[in-house]
Motif scaffolding. Structure first.
Motif, PDB file in Angstrom:
ATOM      1  N   ARG A   1      -6.217   5.713  -6.694  1.00 27.11           N
ATOM      2  CA  ARG A   1      -5.406   5.596  -5.409  1.00 27.11           C
ATOM      3  C   ARG A   1      -5.920   5.535  -4.173  1.00 27.11           C
ATOM      4  O   ARG A   1      -5.579   4.947  -3.318  1.00 27.11           O
ATOM      5  CB  ARG A   1      -4.476   6.829  -5.653  1.00 27.11           C
ATOM      6  CG  ARG A   1      -3.029   6.847  -4.741  1.00 27.11           C
ATOM      7  CD  ARG A   1      -2.222   8.099  -4.617  1.00 27.11           C
ATOM      8  NE  ARG A   1      -2.074   8.541  -6.021  1.00 27.11           N
ATOM      9  CZ  ARG A   1      -1.173   8.420  -6.728  1.00 27.11           C
ATOM     10  NH1 ARG A   1      -0.123   7.726  -6.006  1.00 27.11           N
ATOM     11  NH2 ARG A   1      -0.676   8.945  -7.792  1.00 27.11           N
TER      12      ARG A   1
ATOM     13  N   GLY B   1       0.891  -1.101   0.143  1.00 24.34           N
ATOM     14  CA  GLY B   1      -0.010   0.061  -0.020  1.00 24.34           C
ATOM     15  C   GLY B   1       0.906   1.110   0.162  1.00 24.34           C
ATOM     16  O   GLY B   1       0.546   2.310  -0.689  1.00 24.34           O
ATOM     17  N   GLU B   2       1.981   1.161   0.750  1.00 26.96           N
ATOM     18  CA  GLU B   2       2.891   2.264   0.691  1.00 26.96           C
ATOM     19  C   GLU B   2       3.525   2.458  -0.539  1.00 26.96           C
ATOM     20  O   GLU B   2       3.677   3.753  -0.848  1.00 26.96           O
ATOM     21  CB  GLU B   2       3.690   1.870   1.957  1.00 26.96           C
ATOM     22  CG  GLU B   2       3.253   2.308   3.446  1.00 26.96           C
ATOM     23  CD  GLU B   2       4.401   1.774   4.444  1.00 26.96           C
ATOM     24  OE1 GLU B   2       5.388   1.265   4.087  1.00 26.96           O
ATOM     25  OE2 GLU B   2       3.878   1.840   5.671  1.00 26.96           O
TER      26      GLU B   2
ATOM     27  N   ARG C   1      -6.046  -0.925   3.729  1.00 28.50           N
ATOM     28  CA  ARG C   1      -5.953  -0.800   5.100  1.00 28.50           C
ATOM     29  C   ARG C   1      -6.970  -1.676   6.020  1.00 28.50           C
ATOM     30  O   ARG C   1      -6.906  -2.162   7.007  1.00 28.50           O
ATOM     31  CB  ARG C   1      -6.133   0.719   5.348  1.00 28.50           C
ATOM     32  CG  ARG C   1      -4.861   1.518   4.918  1.00 28.50           C
ATOM     33  CD  ARG C   1      -5.135   3.163   5.395  1.00 28.50           C
ATOM     34  NE  ARG C   1      -3.800   3.871   5.101  1.00 28.50           N
ATOM     35  CZ  ARG C   1      -4.003   5.216   5.173  1.00 28.50           C
ATOM     36  NH1 ARG C   1      -4.948   5.688   5.571  1.00 28.50           N
ATOM     37  NH2 ARG C   1      -2.840   5.870   5.105  1.00 28.50           N
TER      38      ARG C   1
ATOM     39  N   ARG D   1      -6.022   2.518  -1.348  1.00 25.62           N
ATOM     40  CA  ARG D   1      -5.427   2.628  -0.098  1.00 25.62           C
ATOM     41  C   ARG D   1      -6.640   2.241   1.123  1.00 25.62           C
ATOM     42  O   ARG D   1      -6.060   1.476   2.104  1.00 25.62           O
ATOM     43  CB  ARG D   1      -5.277   4.383   0.244  1.00 25.62           C
ATOM     44  CG  ARG D   1      -4.492   4.638   1.592  1.00 25.62           C
ATOM     45  CD  ARG D   1      -4.618   5.979   2.043  1.00 25.62           C
ATOM     46  NE  ARG D   1      -4.069   6.826   0.943  1.00 25.62           N
ATOM     47  CZ  ARG D   1      -4.748   7.805   0.421  1.00 25.62           C
ATOM     48  NH1 ARG D   1      -5.923   8.076   0.738  1.00 25.62           N
ATOM     49  NH2 ARG D   1      -4.281   8.631  -0.473  1.00 25.62           N
TER      50      ARG D   1
ATOM     51  N   GLU E   1       1.051   3.992  -2.892  1.00 24.53           N
ATOM     52  CA  GLU E   1       0.842   5.472  -2.534  1.00 24.53           C
ATOM     53  C   GLU E   1       1.668   6.444  -3.196  1.00 24.53           C
ATOM     54  O   GLU E   1       1.845   7.577  -3.423  1.00 24.53           O
ATOM     55  CB  GLU E   1       1.004   5.538  -0.993  1.00 24.53           C
ATOM     56  CG  GLU E   1      -0.336   5.087  -0.233  1.00 24.53           C
ATOM     57  CD  GLU E   1      -1.322   6.455  -0.238  1.00 24.53           C
ATOM     58  OE1 GLU E   1      -0.930   7.356  -0.517  1.00 24.53           O
ATOM     59  OE2 GLU E   1      -2.139   6.100   0.793  1.00 24.53           O
TER      60      GLU E   1
END
Length: 466
Positions: free
Chosen positions: A450, A392-393, A458, A454, A396
């Protein structure tokens, strides 16, 4: 050269059957090919069984298939005075007569004829009565020839001949003044100038009676083509026990009209080994001479194959418009979420129907994912949560959130973690959709965007850590 005129004349006693739709299609194609007219007529003389609901269903089905008509729809129920006028013209000229036989007398004569091995036709009791009592209830019968033959060349079946002595004196007007089917069909086709009658082969036996009526009225006899029936897989006449028979039922099951048109034309008509035809192809290439004499067998799998072809090749915007009602049935508002045409592009290569597409599109518009517990237990290993967090990071930080940029980010992530795509892919699919079967991961990520990616990653990590 006189104008060619074709017609489709359904009875509004039910839905538009696939067999009727094929007949309409054959007539429409030839009218368009030959620069003629396609006339729509509603044969609603059976007042007891005809309904407005059926009329609406038939018009809806024809319109859905894209078969526009040049004249009509004409309704037989509004033309009774015309039919009565023609019936009495035949009567006044001696070509029809009053018959006073009661229903009970007719039935008794029929039973007696069958006992004696004779054809159970009207015996002509009233045919030559010297005097007639118009005050007594009567029907009007057509005075058919009793000798010779009535022959015609069917454009599909070839030469067909009937002995006139097998044809009885047809009732053309009942005792209540209502006309009969065989009579009104002739009056309508004659006065509307129909040049070729294409219809189901269950009407073959009606044709000699109708030809005699044309001749008696002094109208030219049209050409005839009788199309074989459509059968189910067991070679019995297609019915509900074989599955859906209504054209609109196939629309509701997610079939495209162009797939249905393509399939119905090929169900009895051949053109080499070609299977895929655009409507323009069909207008140019269709001919009644290439319609086979054998009944066609309805094959749902072939129709499904054609539908998948047209979905795969379809315009995403048009498919998106067609998908909206299917999505709304599933509680999805496609205006709240990613672009529907963009969603369509991700799923149209593998979908066979619009129903399948709708099912496959739901997760794009549902943030509150319900995870497939079996898939989670099988694919979400103890390392899944930290890997998903790290992925996920990575996503991002993607500068260009496009297919290429996303694919590059995945490859760089796998290389950095020392894993293969197969070790993280199923967990990503579950995180984004709730299950392990989705379109391309890169396409799904791009279409969701995006922020939504995200959010879903999460939420899946929170689910796993719980």
């Amino acid at each position: 050269m006189p104008e060619v005129r074709y017609r489709f004349a359904p009875s509004p006693t039910g839905h538009l059957h696939v067999g009727g739709a094929r007949t309409a299609l054959f007539n429409w194609l030839l009218a368009r090919k030959e620069g003629g007219k396609f006339i729509l007529r509603i044969e609603d003389t059976d007042v007891a069984r005809s309904t407005q609901e059926s009329v609406d269903a038939i018009l809806q089905g024809i319109t859905w298939l894209g078969l526009d008509w040049d004249e009509g729809p004409f309704y037989q129920s509004k033309r009774f005075e015309l039919y009565q006028e023609f019936a009495y013209k035949l009567f006044d000229s001696g070509k029809a007569y009053r018959c006073y036989c009661t229903t009970e007398e007719i039935e008794a004569k029929r039973e007696q004829a069958m006992k004696e091995g004779r054809k159970p036709k009207y015996d002509g009791t009233c045919r030559n009565l010297p005097a007639e009592n118009a005050d007594k209830p009567y029907v009007i019968r057509f005075r058919a020839p009793q000798e010779g033959v009535t022959a015609f060349r069917d454009l599909i079946k070839g030469d067909i001949t009937f002995n006139n002595d097998e044809l009885d004196d047809l009732i053309i007007l009942r005792s209540d003044g209502t006309p009969t089917y065989n009579f009104v069909v002739v009056i309508d086709d004659a006065t509307m100038g129909i040049t070729t009658v294409i219809r189901g082969d269950d009407h073959v036996n009606n044709t000699p009676r109708q030809i005699l009526l044309y001749e008696a009225l002094g109208y030219p006899v049209p050409k005839f083509a009788h199309v074989p029936m459509i059968l189910g897989s067991d070679k019995a006449r297609l019915s509900k026990r074989h599955g859906a028979t209504s054209v609109m039922a196939y629309r509701d099951m997610g079939f495209l009209p162009e797939a249905m048109v393509n399939y119905l034309v090929r169900l009895g008509w051949s053109y080499g080994d070609e299977e895929i035809f655009s409507i323009q192809d069909l207008i140019e290439k269709f001919s009644i001479e290439n319609v086979g004499r054998s009944a066609g067998v309805f094959n749902p799998d072939k129709l499904l194959w054609l539908n998948a072809h047209y979905i795969k090749a379809g315009d995403p915007q048009r498919l998106a418009d067609l998908l909206i009602p299917f999505l709304k049935e599933r509680g999805v508002d496609p205006s709240k979420g990613p672009s529907l045409p963009a969603v369509v592009r991700t799923i149209q290569d593998r979908a066979k129907t619009l129903l399948e597409m709708a099912d496959g599109a739901v997760f794009f518009y549902t943030s509150d994912i319900a995870y497939d517990e079996e898939a989670v237990a099988k694919q979400m290993t103890p390392t899944a949560a930290p890997l998903l967090t790290a992925l996920g990071e990575k996503l991002e930080a993607v500068a260009e959130f496009s297919h290429d940029g996303i694919e590059t980010a995945f490859k760089e992530f796998c290389a950095a973690e020392g894993i293969k795509m197969g070790q993280i892919g199923p967990a990503v699919r579950i995180a984004l959709s709730g299950c392990t079967v989705t379109p391309s991961i890169y396409e799904v990520v791009e279409v969701l965007g995006r922020d939504e990616v995200r959010t879903r990653i999460r939420r899946s990590v929170e689910f796993l850590t719980k």
